[in-house]
Write a protein that holds these residues in place. Structure first.
Motif, PDB file in Angstrom:
ATOM      1  N   ARG A  56       0.839  -1.203   0.000  1.00 48.77           N
ATOM      2  CA  ARG A  56       0.000   0.000   0.000  1.00 48.77           C
ATOM      3  C   ARG A  56       0.869   1.246   0.000  1.00 48.77           C
ATOM      4  O   ARG A  56       1.934   1.258   0.632  1.00 48.77           O
ATOM      5  N   PRO A  57       0.429   2.302  -0.684  1.00 50.69           N
ATOM      6  CA  PRO A  57       1.177   3.545  -0.599  1.00 50.69           C
ATOM      7  C   PRO A  57       1.166   4.071   0.838  1.00 50.69           C
ATOM      8  O   PRO A  57       0.265   3.735   1.623  1.00 50.69           O
ATOM      9  N   LEU A  58       2.148   4.886   1.112  1.00 50.88           N
ATOM     10  CA  LEU A  58       2.340   5.385   2.482  1.00 50.88           C
ATOM     11  C   LEU A  58       1.059   5.996   3.049  1.00 50.88           C
ATOM     12  O   LEU A  58       0.698   5.760   4.207  1.00 50.88           O
ATOM     13  N   HIS A  59       0.367   6.780   2.230  1.00 53.93           N
ATOM     14  CA  HIS A  59      -0.776   7.520   2.762  1.00 53.93           C
ATOM     15  C   HIS A  59      -1.980   6.623   3.039  1.00 53.93           C
ATOM     16  O   HIS A  59      -2.980   7.093   3.560  1.00 53.93           O
ATOM     17  N   GLN A  60      -1.893   5.342   2.672  1.00 49.72           N
ATOM     18  CA  GLN A  60      -3.016   4.448   2.975  1.00 49.72           C
ATOM     19  C   GLN A  60      -2.730   3.578   4.191  1.00 49.72           C
ATOM     20  O   GLN A  60      -3.521   2.716   4.529  1.00 49.72           O
ATOM     21  N   ARG A  61      -1.591   3.836   4.838  1.00 45.97           N
ATOM     22  CA  ARG A  61      -1.264   3.022   6.014  1.00 45.97           C
ATOM     23  C   ARG A  61      -1.624   3.774   7.287  1.00 45.97           C
ATOM     24  O   ARG A  61      -1.335   4.971   7.407  1.00 45.97           O
TER      25      ARG A  61
END
Lengths: 264, 609
Positions: B450-455
């Motif tokens: 997952r991209p950083l902003h979805q973690r």
């Protein structure tokens, strides 16, 4: 012959018959090759070695070991796996892994080249990305996220300084000035990346599109291998698929996968 | 009048007035509940209001509103409130207005019902509503019709009808009516809603009267046979002449009322009865699949020569008018010589209703046999409603030349995929297939795709800069608040001066400058004491006597030694200033230097800031 002697003879016969009628051992199937590695790094190296020996099936298994067993991803890993699948003429899956490699590293020229070659082989026209897509693909999503975060906090700090003082330090002013264009641009890029989160790739040729999420339901259309689709719903092992040519329907989940790997 | 009488009047009037005022203010207004229809007499098609009035209480009102048969009452009342002050008593009046739509003519009785006002129960009295047939004036003012409907349509036939709302021109001109969306009640029909911009407006004459008509094109398709009814209604708001209350002037002789009121009205078509005919079972062709209308069928191939395994496109075009949305693509069975794949269907309407147009069906055909010489003819039938008979169409067989042989291992599947498979170069001849290098190094591993902003961890980490910034903001606010406070400013200044004076004293002691050292020492003590009394304008002018008088209570807690040091410092300074030059012995100076910090610490404890 006495009674006991007859019985003895009978039991001797039964024992002899049973010893002759004992079940023969079944023909054991050849053991499937087991691929193990102590680490993702080792599995990757073994995959490369198998590829060099033209054992593409083994190479694929080693690369997938990194993904499935060690839950590790990297752009070179997906790229190597895509090459391996391409050698096995599984072009839909190859396209999927080239796209995954490009997701992790949008500037990987080798993956772009491999993707273009594969799409050419499939005679799928390569759509030129729009402005937003080009912008989003110029950096990886993580870099865009970091840019957005830095610019957001710079702006907030600058505003906070303005709230308390008439002037802010030069460093903060400079950071805010740089952030002013970065924040909306990175927000746009992240939006474009998010739009891609539901995009999937059809893995197999002639993947059927059912009118309902059931294998027995009517097939409304077939989608060619490596078709880019949008996946919206999931039901009973079927995914709802929307293709660019307005074809919609339910496809077996095994025939289509999203470029983004969902977190288990 | 005699001034004595005035005095007497004043003497009695003022107490009486005060008494009555007190009495009135002590009165609680009685609670009354009433209800009526406003207006109580309406024509069918007009709406009225059932108004519940609660007078004398502003408390919550609750109850179950009865719904007499034939009246449609909304559950969401409009509320109004009014406060009046009569004879010194304040009265609150709350009104609850429920919209009522009569379904038929007649006399309707709203029964009495229980309502709770706060904790008390009241009985709402009965109310009567009279719903009449519209008078001549109202009948000619507004009506609606469904036009262009055949008397006996067939099941599945497309009926391009017009729903026409007539509003008399004089009424229309004075009101600029607000017209809603037509509602239909038709179980035996499917009704295609007109597009929003399809509504037309024109002028017409009916029975010698001028009307402004609003026309909605509606497309009906009967789905059940037999006698079927349908109706349409539309809500609108008009300024209509007010009904006369009765009496002499309630006579047509006087013409319509001059006064107008805004009315929410409903125009009905009434029940429209149609006799729907079923499609005849006799002579129904096998190729009939439900198409009703008038059509022409053409076919063409994209080319007349192909190789085995190479797909051809057969285009069927159905042109005409009818129920296009219900037409299924013909199922082509061309035998073993052709493999036929499901068609791609496209409909291009040539009118706004989608009744006329061209339906294009593109089939992909895969020749299976080189002996094939033509694409077979296609039979297709439809029902012609005007002639009331089935019509069968047949296209021409299309000549085609097939060459070559099928691949040895044909790939099953769709032709486009198949063609790409057959044309797919093998790995040996594919351009640059083997030239793409492998990566020897896996690069940076990512555990999470997952991209950083979805973690979630990323968002949690944002708490760090957020809390840092928040902490800094709090500190700044506190600093600003302190800066705005004169006492805290003074204390900070005093502390600073104490430190500065102490530093100067130390330096002076070090250089054996007794005069400067004692002067700085005294200043430090003065500012130490002044912290307890910020109102002092000039702390450096405090004398020993002032300190001992102002801070007597504080000095009591001070140990003896610092007090003695203070006295010594002040007195020696005075001697320097007023008693001429007096040198301190080096021992005394050294002793004072040693006592400087201890004394100031003692003062700090006794005079905290």
């Amino acid at each position: 012959m006495s009674f006991s002697a007859r019985h003895l003879a009978f039991f001797t016969f039964i024992w002899a018959s049973s010893s002759q009628l004992q079940v023969l051992p079944a023909q054991e199937p050849a053991p499937a090759p087991v691929f193990t590695a102590p680490s993702a790094q080792a599995a990757f190296a073994q995959g490369n070695e198998a590829y060099a020996n033209s054992d593409f099936s083994a190479a694929e298994s080693f690369y997938k070991l990194c993904i499935n067993d060690f839950a590790q991803h990297s752009a070179p890993l997906h790229y190597n796996l895509a090459n391996t699948l391409r050698q096995q003429n599984r072009l839909g899956e190859a396209v999927l892994h080239y796209r995954r490699a490009l997701f992790l590293d949008p500037n990987m020229a080798e993956a772009t080249l491999g993707l273009r070659h594969t799409l050419n082989q499939l005679e799928i026209p390569i759509a030129e990305p729009g402005f937003l897509q080009t912008l989003a693909q110029s950096l990886s999503p993580n870099l865009w996220t970091m840019a957005a975060t830095f610019s957001f906090w710079s702006m907030i700090t600058w505003f906070t300084f303005l709230l308390f003082f008439r002037r802010s330090p030069l460093l903060i002013r400079l950071a805010a000035l740089i952030s002013l264009p970065i924040l909306p641009v990175s927000a746009l890029a992240l939006y474009a990346h998010n739009e891609q989160s539901t995009v999937g790739i059809v893995l197999h040729a002639d993947a059927p599109l059912h009118v309902a999420p059931s294998a027995t339901s009517k097939v409304s259309a077939y989608l060619p291998e490596a078709t880019e689709v949008r996946l919206t719903q999931q039901h009973d092992g079927f995914r709802y698929v929307e293709a660019a040519n307005e074809k919609r329907g339910w496809m077996p989940a095994s025939s289509v996968q999203t470029i983004h790997i969902p977190q288990p | 009048m005699d001034p004595i009488i005035y005095k007497q009047l004043f003497k009695w009037f003022i107490p009486l007035f005060l008494l009555s005022a007190l009495n009135l203010s002590a009165q609680q207004p009685p609670i009354t509940v009433r209800a009526d229809f406003q207006p109580a007499v309406v024509s069918i098609g007009r709406m009225t209001q059932y108004v519940l009035t609660v007078e004398g209480s502003g408390e919550n009102v609750a109850g179950k509103l009865p719904t007499p048969d034939g009246l449609e009452i909304s559950n969401t009342p409009a509320t109004g409130r009014q406060f009046s002050f009569v004879n010194g008593v304040q009265t609150a009046t709350f009104t609850y207005s429920f919209q009522v739509r009569p379904q038929r003519t007649g006399r309707f009785q709203m029964p009495s019902w229980e309502v709770r006002v706060g904790e008390r129960s009241f009985t709402v009295p009965e109310a009567t509503l009279l719903v009449e047939e519209p008078g001549e004036e109202e009948r000619t003012m507004l009506f609606m019709r469904l036009e262009n409907v055949p008397e006996q349509p067939f099941v599945g036939e497309i009926i391009p009808a017009d729903l026409v709302l007539y509003i008399r021109e004089d009424v229309y001109a004075q009101t600029d009516p607000r017209i809603g969306k037509p509602q239909s009640d038709a179980d035996a029909f499917t009704i295609e809603e007109p597009p929003p911009d399809a509504t037309a407006r024109r002028r017409s004459r009916v029975d010698g009267l001028s009307y402004i008509t609003t026309i909605w094109p509606v497309t009906l398709t009967p789905i059940k046979s037999g006698s079927q009814t349908l109706s349409f209604s539309v809500d609108l708001v008009l300024q209509v002449p007010r009904r006369r209350s009765g009496g002499l002037f309630n006579d047509p002789f006087f013409g319509p009322s001059l006064f107008r009121e805004q009315q929410q009205m409903t125009a009905h078509t009434g029940d429209i009865s149609l006799s729907i005919r079923d499609l005849p079972a006799a002579n129904r062709p096998d190729s009939f699949s439900g198409a009703v209308g008038d059509f022409r069928l053409t076919n063409r191939l994209d080319r007349n020569q192909a190789e085995l395994g190479e797909p051809l496109t057969l285009t069927l075009q159905l042109t005409g008018s009818g129920n296009f949305p219900r037409i299924a693509a013909p199922n082509l069975d061309f035998g073993s010589q052709w493999r036929v794949y499901p068609p791609k269907i496209n409909f291009a309407p040539s009118d706004a209703r989608g009744i006329t147009g061209t339906l294009t069906m593109e089939y992909l055909l895969l020749p299976q046999d080189s002996a094939t010489e033509f694409v077979p003819a296609i039979k297709w039938s439809f029902f012609h409603p005007e002639n009331a008979r089935y019509v069968s169409l047949e296209t021409e067989a299309l000549p085609v030349r097939i060459t070559g042989e099928l691949p040895s291992a044909p790939t099953p599947g769709r032709p486009d995929a198949l063609s790409s498979n057959t044309n797919r170069p093998d790995s040996a001849t594919a351009p640059n297939v083997n030239t793409l290098p492998l990566f020897a190094d896996p690069g940076t591993w990512h555990h999470d795709f997952r991209p950083l902003h979805q973690r979630p961890l990323f968002w949690l980490a944002q708490l760090i800069p957020a809390s840092l910034l928040l902490g800094w903001v709090c500190l700044q606010r506190q600093r600003l608040r302190r800066a705005a406070d004169p006492r805290s400013t003074f204390l900070r200044m005093a502390d600073k001066r104490v430190r500065k004076a102490a530093s100067e004293a130390r330096e002076a002691f070090r250089t054996n400058n007794a005069r400067a050292a004692l002067d700085a020492f005294r200043r430090a003590l003065q500012f130490s004491c002044a912290r307890h009394f910020p109102a002092l304008q000039k702390p450096e002018s405090l004398t020993l006597a002032e300190i001992e008088s102002l801070y007597a209570s504080k000095l009591q807690h001070l140990p003896e030694t610092p007090r003695q040091v203070m006295r010594e410092v002040f007195e020696t300074c005075d001697l320097y200033e007023f008693g001429g030059h007096q040198n301190l012995s080096p021992d005394s100076l050294e002793k004072l230097a040693r006592q400087l910090d201890e004394t100031l610490r003692a003062f700090n404890r006794s005079f905290p800031s």
